[in-house]
Design a protein around this motif. Sequence first.
Motif, short mmCIF file in Angstrom:
data_model
loop_
_atom_site.label_atom_id
_atom_site.label_comp_id
_atom_site.label_asym_id
_atom_site.label_seq_id
_atom_site.Cartn_x
_atom_site.Cartn_y
_atom_site.Cartn_z
N GLY A 221 0.83 -1.20 0.00
CA GLY A 221 0.00 0.00 0.00
C GLY A 221 0.87 1.25 0.00
N GLU A 222 0.70 2.09 1.02
CA GLU A 222 1.48 3.32 1.13
C GLU A 222 2.74 3.13 1.97
N ARG A 223 3.01 1.90 2.38
CA ARG A 223 4.19 1.63 3.20
C ARG A 223 5.27 0.95 2.36
N CYS A 224 6.52 1.14 2.76
CA CYS A 224 7.61 0.43 2.10
C CYS A 224 8.55 -0.14 3.16
N LEU A 225 9.24 -1.20 2.78
CA LEU A 225 10.14 -1.90 3.69
C LEU A 225 11.57 -1.46 3.41
#
Length: 237
Positions: free
Chosen positions: A182-186
């Motif tokens: 979604g709007e998160r990244c690792l």
Amino acid sequence: MMTAIPASIGFDTNPLDRRSDKRNDHAFIERLRNDPGSRFLVFNGDIPLLKQGSERDPWFLASETTAFGEPIQSVFLGEESDGTGRFALGFTLVPEDSSADPIHDRIDLRSIAMQGLVAPGTLGILGEAKSMLDWHRRHSFCANCGSASRIAAAGWQRICDVCSAHHFPRVDPVVIMLVIDGERCLLGRQRQFAPGMYSALAGFVEPGETAESAVRREVMEEAGVNCEGVVYFASQP
């Protein structure tokens, strides 16, 4: 399907005509080497030298390179559009402390790229030069019989005169990936990173493995996360 790249990334811009068809033409290579318009990159080990000043110029005239002595390695990088040659020269200069040289800076290639010290085209050529010189330093002996090998083909081969083996530059494919949800990244972080610095995950592609499989495996190994829907963005040398 390839994705269009909106801007240059990393070392992906290299304007040189590599002239691979002329690498065994000794007369052609020597003509370019002696051409007053030709220029040379100078490396101290695996670090390029840049001239000090408002513009960090990495290009040297042939006459300027004599101050560093005899190069250990020499590689023909290619031709510019005006027909002049570009070469990389590898030296072992002592001392390596840049403060001992009042007119040149020793700056590692990653710092040059991150600080935008040279134009994208020059950065790509520096990447080509470092890769080739590093290969020569690490592969001076024949992998087949162990004898000392010699540079050939204007720097693009090594030949063993004992067993007649021909060796070519090694390329190690790597995947660099940004995992999104979604709007998160690792992102990852290593202990030696500066405060507040994070990085995308990366890893080497293993023999018999696709780039997509390497992405999934490395993300699992480094972060314990299953990922799907691997999408290709761009490549860089």
